[in-house]
Motif scaffolding. Structure first.
Motif, PDB file in Angstrom:
ATOM      1  N   LEU A   1       4.077   6.535   4.880  1.00 29.46           N
ATOM      2  CA  LEU A   1       4.069   6.853   6.304  1.00 29.46           C
ATOM      3  C   LEU A   1       5.181   6.138   7.066  1.00 29.46           C
ATOM      4  O   LEU A   1       5.462   6.471   8.215  1.00 29.46           O
TER       5      LEU A   1
ATOM      6  N   ASP B   1       0.838  -1.190   0.000  1.00 28.52           N
ATOM      7  CA  ASP B   1       0.000   0.000   0.000  1.00 28.52           C
ATOM      8  C   ASP B   1       0.880   1.249   0.000  1.00 28.52           C
ATOM      9  O   ASP B   1       1.699   1.440   0.909  1.00 28.52           O
TER      10      ASP B   1
ATOM     11  N   ALA C   1       0.293   4.362   0.608  1.00 35.23           N
ATOM     12  CA  ALA C   1       0.099   5.288   1.728  1.00 35.23           C
ATOM     13  C   ALA C   1       0.830   4.785   2.967  1.00 35.23           C
ATOM     14  O   ALA C   1       1.491   5.562   3.672  1.00 35.23           O
TER      15      ALA C   1
END
Length: 236
Positions: free
Chosen positions: A169, A163, A165
């Motif tokens: 992060l 993923d 995202a």
């Protein structure tokens, strides 16, 4: 694991921020997420020092869940729904969501103790009720009554580590481990605004840094070798 573990992560972040404030006089924003705690909690398989497995909930032989009220059910259309109906007050809501008043009136499942004792029978009673409902219908009925549920996605485990995202992060990272290969693992699980952490490398192997640590403690090479030979310490 997510809710409780998230408390642990918050405590870790706050303590780190307080330590930074003691040193610098500056406060800062901290943050984490429940998914981070779940990543952490499910990334370990552990046992006691003598090798005895830790007593913990285990899924059934068909891998459908922990119990009739905490597991997976096949829906119409071959979807699967995971439920976690754990509170006594939620039992009537479940029966209502499944349009099954006869289940609520069944003396076999009159209270939580009875439902635990007749778990196999309860699952057998619930399976056809779920099988006649499609995903949109049953999820809407559960959400209306605040009953925890989630549609199962068989690609989630793989997609989680790709993923974009989560990677941006730093929640998941990739490392190369000698003898293992590529390893995807939980990354930085708490975020400090002024002191963002990072994962500097792969997890260490058992005994990988033993000799260096012994040297820092004042052991020369011969003394360290003697400890390894005596199997007092493990070293690669």
């Amino acid at each position: 694991m997510g809710d409780t573990g998230n408390g642990f992560l918050w405590a870790t972040a706050v303590i780190q921020a307080l330590y930074h404030r003691e040193r610098t006089g500056q406060g800062q924003k901290v943050s984490t997420a429940i998914i981070n705690a779940t990543l952490l909690a499910t990334s370990y398989a552990y046992s006691l020092a003598d090798g005895t497995p830790v007593d913990r909930p285990r899924i059934d032989a068909r891998q459908r869940g922990l119990s009739a009220l905490h597991g997976l059910y096949r829906l119409a259309g071959d979807d699967w729904l995971s439920i976690a109906v754990l509170d006594e007050a939620a039992w009537p809501d479940l029966c209502e969501a499944l349009a099954a008043p006869e289940l609520l009136a069944d003396p076999r499942f009159a209270d939580a103790t009875a439902r635990v004792a007749r778990d196999t029978e309860l699952r057998a009673a619930l399976e056809p009720l779920f099988a006649r409902r499609d995903a949109d219908d049953v999820v809407a009925a559960f959400e209306k009554r605040d009953l925890p549920c989630e549609l199962s996605v068989d690609t989630f485990g793989a997609a989680l580590f790709t993923d974009p995202a989560l990677r941006a992060l730093g929640d998941v990272v990739t490392a190369t481990v000698p003898g293992v290969g590529t390893l995807e693992q939980a990354g930085v699980l708490v975020s400090l605004a002024d002191n963002p952490g990072r994962v500097p490398g792969p997890p260490c192997l058992a005994g990988e840094h033993t000799r260096a640590i012994l040297a820092e403690l004042g052991y020369d090479a011969a003394a360290a070798a003697a400890l390894v030979e005596a199997r007092s310490v493990l070293a690669l």
